[in-house]
Design a protein around this motif. Structure first.
Motif, short mmCIF file in Angstrom:
data_model
loop_
_atom_site.label_atom_id
_atom_site.label_comp_id
_atom_site.label_asym_id
_atom_site.label_seq_id
_atom_site.Cartn_x
_atom_site.Cartn_y
_atom_site.Cartn_z
N LYS A 85 0.83 -1.20 0.00
CA LYS A 85 0.00 0.00 0.00
C LYS A 85 0.87 1.25 0.00
O LYS A 85 0.49 2.30 -0.52
CB LYS A 85 -0.92 0.02 1.22
N THR A 86 2.03 1.13 0.62
CA THR A 86 3.03 2.19 0.63
C THR A 86 4.36 1.55 0.25
O THR A 86 4.75 0.53 0.83
CB THR A 86 3.14 2.84 2.03
N LEU A 87 5.04 2.14 -0.72
CA LEU A 87 6.35 1.65 -1.16
C LEU A 87 7.36 2.78 -1.04
O LEU A 87 7.26 3.79 -1.74
CB LEU A 87 6.28 1.15 -2.60
N TYR A 88 8.31 2.60 -0.14
CA TYR A 88 9.39 3.59 0.00
C TYR A 88 10.42 3.31 -1.08
O TYR A 88 10.97 2.23 -1.17
CB TYR A 88 10.01 3.51 1.39
N THR A 112 14.94 13.33 3.03
CA THR A 112 14.27 13.42 1.75
C THR A 112 13.75 12.03 1.43
O THR A 112 14.52 11.07 1.42
CB THR A 112 15.25 13.91 0.66
N VAL A 113 12.45 11.94 1.22
CA VAL A 113 11.79 10.64 1.05
C VAL A 113 11.03 10.62 -0.26
O VAL A 113 10.29 11.55 -0.58
CB VAL A 113 10.81 10.36 2.22
N ARG A 114 11.22 9.56 -1.02
CA ARG A 114 10.40 9.29 -2.22
C ARG A 114 9.58 8.06 -1.90
O ARG A 114 10.12 7.00 -1.57
CB ARG A 114 11.25 9.06 -3.44
N VAL A 115 8.26 8.21 -1.97
CA VAL A 115 7.36 7.13 -1.58
C VAL A 115 6.19 7.07 -2.55
O VAL A 115 5.71 8.09 -3.04
CB VAL A 115 6.88 7.35 -0.11
N TRP A 116 5.76 5.83 -2.82
CA TRP A 116 4.56 5.63 -3.62
C TRP A 116 3.46 5.24 -2.64
O TRP A 116 3.59 4.30 -1.86
CB TRP A 116 4.77 4.52 -4.64
N THR A 117 2.37 5.99 -2.68
CA THR A 117 1.23 5.70 -1.82
C THR A 117 -0.03 6.27 -2.43
O THR A 117 0.02 7.30 -3.10
CB THR A 117 1.45 6.23 -0.38
N VAL A 118 -1.13 5.62 -2.23
CA VAL A 118 -2.43 6.04 -2.73
C VAL A 118 -2.36 6.35 -4.23
O VAL A 118 -2.92 7.35 -4.70
CB VAL A 118 -2.97 7.26 -1.92
N ASP A 123 7.47 13.10 -3.49
CA ASP A 123 8.81 13.48 -3.06
C ASP A 123 8.63 14.46 -1.92
O ASP A 123 8.04 15.53 -2.11
CB ASP A 123 9.60 14.11 -4.20
N MET A 124 9.14 14.09 -0.75
CA MET A 124 8.92 14.92 0.44
C MET A 124 10.23 15.25 1.12
O MET A 124 11.14 14.42 1.16
CB MET A 124 8.01 14.18 1.43
#
Length: 151
Positions: A85-88, A112-118, A123-124
Protein backbone atom coordinates in the motif's frame (compact mmCIF):
# COMPACT_ATOMS: atom_id res chain seq x y z
CA UNK A 1 52.90 17.22 55.51
CA UNK A 2 49.14 17.27 56.03
CA UNK A 3 48.78 19.95 53.33
CA UNK A 4 50.77 17.85 50.86
CA UNK A 5 48.46 14.87 51.43
CA UNK A 6 45.35 17.02 51.02
CA UNK A 7 46.74 18.59 47.84
CA UNK A 8 47.65 15.16 46.47
CA UNK A 9 44.20 13.82 47.34
CA UNK A 10 42.57 16.83 45.65
CA UNK A 11 44.53 16.28 42.41
CA UNK A 12 43.82 12.55 42.39
CA UNK A 13 40.10 13.28 42.73
CA UNK A 14 40.26 15.76 39.85
CA UNK A 15 42.10 13.25 37.65
CA UNK A 16 39.51 10.57 38.50
CA UNK A 17 36.64 12.93 37.58
CA UNK A 18 38.25 13.82 34.24
CA UNK A 19 38.66 10.13 33.36
CA UNK A 20 35.11 9.33 34.46
CA UNK A 21 33.71 12.18 32.33
CA UNK A 22 35.75 11.11 29.29
CA UNK A 23 34.58 7.52 29.72
CA UNK A 24 30.94 8.65 29.83
CA UNK A 25 31.52 10.82 26.76
CA UNK A 26 33.10 7.90 24.86
CA UNK A 27 30.20 5.62 25.81
CA UNK A 28 27.63 8.18 24.63
CA UNK A 29 29.49 8.55 21.32
CA UNK A 30 29.46 4.79 20.83
CA UNK A 31 25.74 4.61 21.61
CA UNK A 32 25.05 7.49 19.20
CA UNK A 33 26.97 5.66 16.45
CA UNK A 34 25.09 2.42 17.19
CA UNK A 35 21.66 4.10 17.10
CA UNK A 36 22.56 6.08 13.97
CA UNK A 37 23.62 2.86 12.19
CA UNK A 38 20.40 1.16 13.26
CA UNK A 39 18.38 4.11 11.95
CA UNK A 40 20.11 3.86 8.54
CA UNK A 41 19.52 0.11 8.49
CA UNK A 42 15.84 0.69 9.28
CA UNK A 43 15.53 3.11 6.35
CA UNK A 44 17.15 0.50 4.06
CA UNK A 45 14.74 -2.17 5.33
CA UNK A 46 11.80 0.12 4.59
CA UNK A 47 12.99 0.66 1.01
CA UNK A 48 13.51 -3.09 0.55
CA UNK A 49 10.21 -4.07 2.24
CA UNK A 50 12.10 -6.16 4.80
CA UNK A 51 9.20 -6.49 7.22
CA UNK A 52 10.87 -9.38 9.07
CA UNK A 53 13.93 -7.26 9.86
CA UNK A 54 11.77 -4.26 10.68
CA UNK A 55 9.68 -6.34 13.05
CA UNK A 56 12.76 -6.86 15.24
CA UNK A 57 13.64 -3.14 15.30
CA UNK A 58 10.13 -1.82 15.89
CA UNK A 59 8.81 -1.97 19.44
CA UNK A 60 5.44 -3.60 20.06
CA UNK A 61 4.30 -0.23 21.45
CA UNK A 62 5.36 1.72 18.34
CA UNK A 63 3.44 4.90 17.50
CA UNK A 64 4.29 5.91 13.92
CA UNK A 65 2.88 9.28 12.83
CA UNK A 66 3.32 9.98 9.13
CA UNK A 67 3.78 13.47 7.63
CA UNK A 68 0.12 13.46 6.57
CA UNK A 69 -1.00 12.94 10.18
CA UNK A 70 -1.91 9.25 9.84
CA UNK A 71 -1.05 7.28 12.97
CA UNK A 72 -0.13 3.60 12.73
CA UNK A 73 0.79 1.00 15.31
CA UNK A 74 3.50 -1.56 14.57
CA UNK A 75 1.18 -4.15 13.00
CA UNK A 76 -0.50 -1.55 10.78
CA UNK A 77 2.82 -0.10 9.63
CA UNK A 78 4.21 -3.53 8.72
CA UNK A 79 0.99 -4.56 6.99
CA UNK A 80 0.97 -1.39 4.89
CA UNK A 81 4.51 -2.18 3.73
CA UNK A 82 3.92 -5.90 3.27
CA UNK A 83 0.80 -5.43 1.13
CA UNK A 84 2.46 -2.72 -0.99
CA UNK A 85 0.00 0.00 0.00
CA UNK A 86 3.03 2.19 0.63
CA UNK A 87 6.35 1.65 -1.16
CA UNK A 88 9.39 3.59 0.00
CA UNK A 89 11.62 4.14 -3.01
CA UNK A 90 14.36 6.11 -1.25
CA UNK A 91 15.11 7.70 2.11
CA UNK A 92 18.07 10.05 2.48
CA UNK A 93 18.73 11.35 5.98
CA UNK A 94 20.67 14.50 6.84
CA UNK A 95 21.11 16.98 9.69
CA UNK A 96 20.82 14.19 12.25
CA UNK A 97 21.21 14.94 15.95
CA UNK A 98 21.07 12.24 18.60
CA UNK A 99 20.58 12.69 22.34
CA UNK A 100 21.14 9.73 24.60
CA UNK A 101 19.24 9.83 27.89
CA UNK A 102 19.79 6.65 29.88
CA UNK A 103 18.25 3.78 27.91
CA UNK A 104 16.58 6.12 25.41
CA UNK A 105 17.86 7.89 22.33
CA UNK A 106 16.01 10.79 20.71
CA UNK A 107 16.82 11.55 17.08
CA UNK A 108 15.98 14.79 15.33
CA UNK A 109 16.75 14.98 11.64
CA UNK A 110 15.80 15.96 8.14
CA UNK A 111 15.10 13.41 5.42
CA UNK A 112 14.27 13.42 1.75
CA UNK A 113 11.79 10.64 1.05
CA UNK A 114 10.40 9.29 -2.22
CA UNK A 115 7.36 7.13 -1.58
CA UNK A 116 4.56 5.63 -3.62
CA UNK A 117 1.23 5.70 -1.82
CA UNK A 118 -2.43 6.04 -2.73
CA UNK A 119 -1.60 5.64 -6.41
CA UNK A 120 0.96 8.44 -6.65
CA UNK A 121 4.65 9.06 -6.09
CA UNK A 122 5.49 11.74 -3.56
CA UNK A 123 8.81 13.48 -3.06
CA UNK A 124 8.92 14.92 0.44
CA UNK A 125 11.40 16.86 2.49
CA UNK A 126 10.69 16.02 6.14
CA UNK A 127 11.77 17.07 9.60
CA UNK A 128 11.43 14.15 11.96
CA UNK A 129 11.77 13.05 15.56
CA UNK A 130 12.05 9.45 16.61
CA UNK A 131 12.71 7.69 19.86
CA UNK A 132 14.57 4.45 20.45
CA UNK A 133 14.71 2.60 23.76
CA UNK A 134 17.11 -0.14 24.78
CA UNK A 135 15.29 -3.28 25.89
CA UNK A 136 17.07 -6.51 26.77
CA UNK A 137 20.24 -5.13 25.20
CA UNK A 138 18.58 -4.21 21.86
CA UNK A 139 17.45 -0.83 20.58
CA UNK A 140 13.85 -0.57 19.40
CA UNK A 141 11.97 2.26 17.73
CA UNK A 142 8.93 3.24 19.78
CA UNK A 143 8.00 6.58 18.25
CA UNK A 144 8.28 8.40 14.91
CA UNK A 145 6.74 11.67 13.86
CA UNK A 146 7.49 13.64 10.73
CA UNK A 147 6.41 16.97 9.32
CA UNK A 148 6.80 18.22 5.77
CA UNK A 149 9.20 21.09 5.25
CA UNK A 150 7.74 23.62 2.84
CA UNK A 151 10.11 24.55 0.02
Amino acid sequence: MKNIHLTLLFFLCKIFLVFAQNSTFDTKNEIEKEVRALEMRRFEMMVHKDTKGLSEILGEDLVYIHANGVLEKKSQFLETLDKGKTLYQSIQSEEVGIRVIGDAAVINGVATVRVWTVGQTLDMHLRYTDVYVRRNGKWQLISWQSTRIQS
